[in-house]
Design an enzyme around this catalytic site. Structure first.
Site, PDB file in Angstrom:
ATOM      1  N   MET A 267      35.525  33.097  44.093  1.00  0.00           N
ATOM      2  CA  MET A 267      35.947  34.541  44.594  1.00  0.00           C
ATOM      3  C   MET A 267      37.191  34.440  45.458  1.00  0.00           C
ATOM      4  O   MET A 267      38.083  35.399  45.356  1.00  0.00           O
ATOM      5  CB  MET A 267      34.715  34.960  45.549  1.00  0.00           C
ATOM      6  CG  MET A 267      34.774  36.158  46.056  1.00  0.00           C
ATOM      7  SD  MET A 267      34.866  37.542  44.460  1.00  0.00           S
ATOM      8  CE  MET A 267      33.168  37.828  44.003  1.00  0.00           C
ATOM      9  N   CYS A 268      37.398  33.571  46.186  1.00  0.00           N
ATOM     10  CA  CYS A 268      38.670  33.580  46.839  1.00  0.00           C
ATOM     11  C   CYS A 268      39.927  33.792  46.017  1.00  0.00           C
ATOM     12  O   CYS A 268      41.048  34.438  46.292  1.00  0.00           O
ATOM     13  CB  CYS A 268      38.781  32.506  47.832  1.00  0.00           C
ATOM     14  SG  CYS A 268      38.593  30.782  47.044  1.00  0.00           S
ATOM     15  N   THR A 269      39.776  33.143  44.986  1.00  0.00           N
ATOM     16  CA  THR A 269      40.866  33.063  43.848  1.00  0.00           C
ATOM     17  C   THR A 269      40.937  34.301  43.315  1.00  0.00           C
ATOM     18  O   THR A 269      42.073  35.129  43.147  1.00  0.00           O
ATOM     19  CB  THR A 269      40.851  32.191  42.723  1.00  0.00           C
ATOM     20  OG1 THR A 269      40.389  30.825  43.316  1.00  0.00           O
ATOM     21  CG2 THR A 269      41.828  31.969  41.784  1.00  0.00           C
TER      22      THR A 269
END
Ligand SMILES: [Zn+2]
EC number: 6.2.1.64
Length: 356
Positions: A267-269
Site C-alpha cells: 500500500m505504501c508504494t
C-alpha cells in the site's frame, strides 16, 4: 470422522512427506500409474465383494472397431525404455481401462476440455466431471468443447454432451456443482482424480478430502484407500502437472510454496511512491474510487466499460504526475479484473503432461 483419527492421519501423512527425500516414488508416467492402479484394484477386489462392479457396456465393448485402441495398446502391452521397473505389460490393463476404471475430472475449463478429450480418446469411458461455472463468450477461443450457442450454459453439462456425442462408448457424467457439494462417498468411487483447477483453495480442499479417505491399519497405510490425484495448472505461458499419491508422496499442502504468489502491491508504494503503471491503476482503484464515488455507491465493476474508463483516466493523471509510462486501457482492465491471459497451447501441453 472422529477428529482425533483425522489428526493422527494428518500427522502420519506429514511424517511421510517430510521423509520424502529418502524415497524414490516415481509414478509420474502412464504405465507405472497404471501398474499402481491395477494392483490396487486387484487388492480392492479381494477385499470387497464385487456386487457393484462397474461395467460400462455390460462387459462387452460396444462401438469398438478393429484397431480402435491400437494406440493405447502400444503403451500397455509392451515395455519401453522409460517404463517403471515394476510395470508388467498386459492385455488386462486395457480391459481395466475400458470397463472398470472410473475417473473424475475436476474443472471443465481450459485444462478440463483438453483432459476430457484426451481421456475419452484414450479409452477411459467412465468419466465424471465437476464444474461450477457457466460458459462465457471469452472462453470460446480455447475451451473447444463449447460453441457460441452454449454461452450461459453449465460447462460440465455442455462438455459431457459434446464428448458423449462424439466418442462412441464413452459416458461422461456431468455435475454442475462445487467440489464441496460432494462428500466422501462420492469421491471414494473413483480410481483416479484429475484436477484442472484455477484456485489453490479448491486444490487444498480436494487434497484434504483425499487424505481423509486414507485408512491405516496398525499404523500401516492401506494402499487400497489411496486415490491418486493428478494435478495440473496453467498461468499464461507457464504450467505444471504432477502426480500425488495421498499418504505416500508430498501433497498440495506440503508444497504450497511451489505455487506462484498472488500479486499484490504494498500500500505504501501505491499511495506514495508508485514506480509501475500498475501502481497508478491500483491507486485509482483502491484509494480514489471509494473516496470520490464517481458512480454513487456502485461498486467498481471490471466488466463495466464506463468504470474502467474512469479508472483509466485517473491512472493516467497519476502516471503523468510521477512520469510513469505504460498505462493503457487494456492494462487497466487487466489489473482491475486480475486477468492473467489464458493461453490455449499451455493448456494443451499441460493436459498432455497430466496424461503422461
Ligand atoms: Zn502433505
Amino acid at each position: 470422522m472422529p477428529r482425533s483419527r483425522k489428526s493422527q492421519w494428518t500427522k502420519k501423512h506429514h511424517f511421510i512427506a517430510v521423509n520424502l527425500s529418502q524415497f524414490d516414488v516415481n509414478v509420474a508416467c502412464f504405465d507405472s500409474l497404471f501398474f499402481f492402479l491395477s494392483s490396487r484394484e486387484k487388492k480392492r477386489r479381494r477385499i470387497e465383494d464385487l456386487t457393484e462392479k462397474m461395467a460400462v457396456d455390460g462387459g462387452h465393448m460396444e462401438g469398438d472397431w478393429d484397431g480402435r485402441w491400437n494406440h493405447v495398446k502400444k503403451f500397455l502391452e509392451r515395455p519401453g525404455p522409460f517404463t517403471h521397473p515394476d510395470f508388467e505389460p498386459s492385455t488386462e490393463s486395457l480391459q481395466f481401462l475400458l470397463e472398470t476404471c472410473k475417473i473424475l475430472v475436476i474443472g471443465a475449463g481450459g485444462l478440463g476440455c483438453e483432459l476430457l478429450k484426451n481421456l475419452a480418446l484414450s479409452g477411459f469411458r467412465l468419466i465424471h466431471v465437476v464444474d461450477m461455472d457457466t460458459i462465457d463468450v471469452s472462453n470460446l477461443n480455447r475451451q473447444f468443447l463449447f460453441r457460441p450457442k452454449d454461452v450461459g450454459r453449465p460447462k460440465a453439462e455442455v462438455a459431457a454432451d459434446f464428448i458423449n456425442n462424439r466418442i462412441p462408448g464413452c459416458k461422461v457424467v456431468p455435475h454442475f456443482k462445487k467440489i464441496q457439494d460432494f462428500d466422501e462417498s462420492f469421491y471414494r468411487q473413483f480410481h483416479i482424480i484429475v484436477c484442472g483447477l484455477d484456485s489453490i483453495i479448491a486444490r487444498r480442499w480436494m487434497n484434504g478430502m483425499l487424505i481423509s479417505l486414507l485408512s491405516y491399519e496398525d499404523g500401516v497405510l492401506d494402499p487400497s484407500s489411496i486415490i491418486p490425484l493428478i494435478d495440473g495448472g496453467t498461468e499464461g505461458f507457464k504450467g505444471n502437472a504432477r502426480v500425488i499419491l495421498p499418504g505416500m508422496t508430498a501433497c498440495i499442502d506440503c508444497t504450497l510454496e511451489l505455487y506462484p504468489p498472488q500479486i499484490n502491491f504494498p500500500m505504501c508504494t501505491i499511495a506514495s511512491m508508485p514506480r509501475l503503471p500498475e501502481h497508478c491503476i491500483e491507486y485509482a482503484r483502491i484509494l480514489q474510487w471509494p473516496k470520490e464515488k464517481p458512480f454513487g455507491e456502485t461498486c467498481l465493476d471490471g466488466d463495466n466499460p464506463e468504470h474502467i474508463q474512469w479508472v483509466f483516466d485517473r491512472s493516467q493523471e497519476r502516471a503523468a504526475e510521477f512520469n510513469i509510462t505504460g498505462v493503457t486501457y487494456r492494462l487497466t482492465q487487466g489489473v482491475v479484473k486480475r486477468i492473467i491471459p489464458a493461453v490455449a497451447s499451455t493448456n494443451a501441453v499441460i493436459a498432455v503432461h497430466i496424461f503422461l
